[in-house]
Design an enzyme around this catalytic site. Structure first.
Site, PDB file in Angstrom:
ATOM      1  N   ARG A   1      85.576  -6.920 -71.415  1.00  0.00           N
ATOM      2  CA  ARG A   1      85.012  -5.773 -72.139  1.00  0.00           C
ATOM      3  C   ARG A   1      83.645  -6.155 -72.689  1.00  0.00           C
ATOM      4  O   ARG A   1      82.711  -5.364 -72.699  1.00  0.00           O
ATOM      5  CB  ARG A   1      85.941  -5.295 -73.267  1.00  0.00           C
TER       6      ARG A   1
ATOM      7  N   TYR B   1      71.598  19.327 -70.573  1.00  0.00           N
ATOM      8  CA  TYR B   1      72.801  19.172 -69.749  1.00  0.00           C
ATOM      9  C   TYR B   1      74.003  19.668 -70.563  1.00  0.00           C
ATOM     10  O   TYR B   1      74.128  19.342 -71.759  1.00  0.00           O
ATOM     11  CB  TYR B   1      72.964  17.690 -69.377  1.00  0.00           C
TER      12      TYR B   1
ATOM     13  N   ASP C   1      66.736  11.353 -71.327  1.00  0.00           N
ATOM     14  CA  ASP C   1      67.756  11.353 -70.284  1.00  0.00           C
ATOM     15  C   ASP C   1      67.004  11.437 -68.955  1.00  0.00           C
ATOM     16  O   ASP C   1      66.454  12.484 -68.607  1.00  0.00           O
ATOM     17  CB  ASP C   1      68.709  12.548 -70.482  1.00  0.00           C
TER      18      ASP C   1
ATOM     19  N   LYS D   1      74.727   9.935 -60.658  1.00  0.00           N
ATOM     20  CA  LYS D   1      73.839  10.803 -59.887  1.00  0.00           C
ATOM     21  C   LYS D   1      72.956   9.953 -58.955  1.00  0.00           C
ATOM     22  O   LYS D   1      73.482   9.258 -58.116  1.00  0.00           O
ATOM     23  CB  LYS D   1      73.036  11.660 -60.854  1.00  0.00           C
TER      24      LYS D   1
END
Ligand SMILES: *Cc1c(COP(=O)(O)O)cnc(C)c1O
Length: 384
Positions: free
Chosen positions: A53, A106, A179, A204
């Site tokens: 982690r 978004y 972003d 994306k």
């Protein structure tokens, strides 16, 4: 890795953070499918690796590559774009803070601020992000922790001037967050224009093959990077090694994919602009787009997303989406295959009735890298 910093984008994408494997010489970074690491002595983890982690070598390779591509000092890879955004939000904001967001953000970003952050006491103001004076007024109206920018925006492809907004944010002590999902690291590098943090949905263009969900944060400042790394580990929404490996593989071809996405999108935009059934084409590469000049200044090219408004309203827009054959009717974007969607009923349905509601005759295309004449033929039959 730092000695590679002078290299070009394509070289960094293939080599930054990715030396040959020290044990076997494997040219490609292995998928380190391990949760834990044998320590050399009590409290003496080898090269800092103690638990996956906190750190995993496959993820480290991806993070170093992303930092190099965005010209940042630190990058962190997450399980999704939203996980990256949530980690940033909770690292930077406290109850009582205020954030300025695009009025066509978004949908998931809007939902995070409106439905998750708001009840925890972090308020937000949606503004038209292309209007610098409106952003300045919103920033000055209340002590503001972050100005959140998307450029181009989703799905209206509005362009914001990153350098100007960095000044506006900084004069009030706010961070400028960009972003960069729609542009990709190849077409635009916000940290070089004054932004403090870059956000990606690596789902994306970075991944680029519609086979992985991931996110990333990249910072200019190492100290902020360290605080984000602390929260990444404390909250735990990390990218798993296999997902990190897929994104890393995607990045290697980002530059060549983006060039073809842009070639094809330019042809599609020109075709739609001439079509009698199309009311308006939204593409920053078109000279009549209101953000064309700024896009030209801050982007290498104009990207692979084209939105357009159809004559005949929502019904006709939905029909076009359903008639398309080669363009797949699906949410998401940025993969090699072309996608079509109706934002009002799909990706942006959650914004209905809010200030972020999108026009109902809008269709969004994620233009893929297929043979462009096939894409034009498909749009022609869908519009007929
Ligand atoms: C998809 C997307 C996100 C969210 O990323 P996920 O990987 O789906 O969590 C954030 N911003 C933009 C612009 C996006 O397109």
């Amino acid at each position: 890795m730092s000695e590679q910093r002078h290299h070009g984008f394509e070289t960094l994408a293939i080599h930054a953070g990715q030396p040959a494997d020290p044990t076997t010489g494997a040219v490609i970074t292995p998928i380190y499918a391990t949760s834990t690491y044998r320590q050399d002595g009590v409290g003496r983890p080898r090269q800092g690796y103690e638990y996956s982690r906190t750190q995993n070598p496959t993820r480290t390779a991806l993070e170093e590559c992303l930092a190099a591509l965005e010209r940042g000092s630190r990058a962190l890879a997450f399980a999704s774009g939203m996980a990256a955004e949530d980690t940033l939000l909770r690292t930077v904001c406290r109850p009582g803070d205020h954030v300025v967001i695009p009025n066509d953000a978004y949908g998931g970003t809007y939902r995070l601020f409106a439905k998750v952050a708001e009840p925890w006491g972090v308020s937000h103001t949606p503004v038209p992000i292309s209007d610098v004076d409106a952003v300045r007024a919103a920033v000055r109206s209340r002590p503001t922790a972050m100005v959140w920018v998307e450029t181009p925006t989703n799905p209206l492809l509005t362009i914001a001037d990153i350098a100007q907004l960095a000044e506006v944010a900084h004069e009030s002590g706010a961070l400028l967050v960009v972003d960069n999902t729609f542009a990709s690291s190849y077409l635009q590098q916000p940290l070089t224009l004054g932004a403090d943090v870059v956000v990606h949905s690596t789902t994306k263009y970075a991944g680029g093959h519609s086979d992985v969900v991931g996110g990333a944060l990249i910072t200019a400042d190492a100290e902020l990077g360290e605080r984000l790394a602390f929260h990444q580990n404390a909250m735990g929404a990390v990218s798993g090694p296999f997902d990190a490996w897929l994104v890393l593989r995607g990045l290697k071809t980002l530059a060549v994919r983006m060039e073809r996405h842009c070639d094809n999108a330019e042809r599609v935009a020109a075709f739609l602009a001439e079509h009698p059934k199309v009311r308006q084409v939204l593409y920053p590469g078109l000279p009549d787009h209101p953000g064309h000049e700024i896009a030209t200044k801050q982007m290498r090219r104009y990207g692979g997303i084209v939105s357009f408004r159809v004559r005949g309203g929502a019904e006709e827009a939905i029909r076009v989406c359903e008639r398309a054959k080669l363009f797949t009717l699906a949410e998401s974007l940025g993969g090699i295959e072309s996608l079509i969607e109706h934002p009002g009923r799909m990706t942006h349905a959650s914004a209905a009735g809010s200030p972020l509601e999108v026009p109902d005759d809008l269709v969004r295309l994620s233009v893929g890298i297929e043979t462009v004449d096939d894409l034009l033929d498909d749009l022609a039959q869908a519009l007929d």
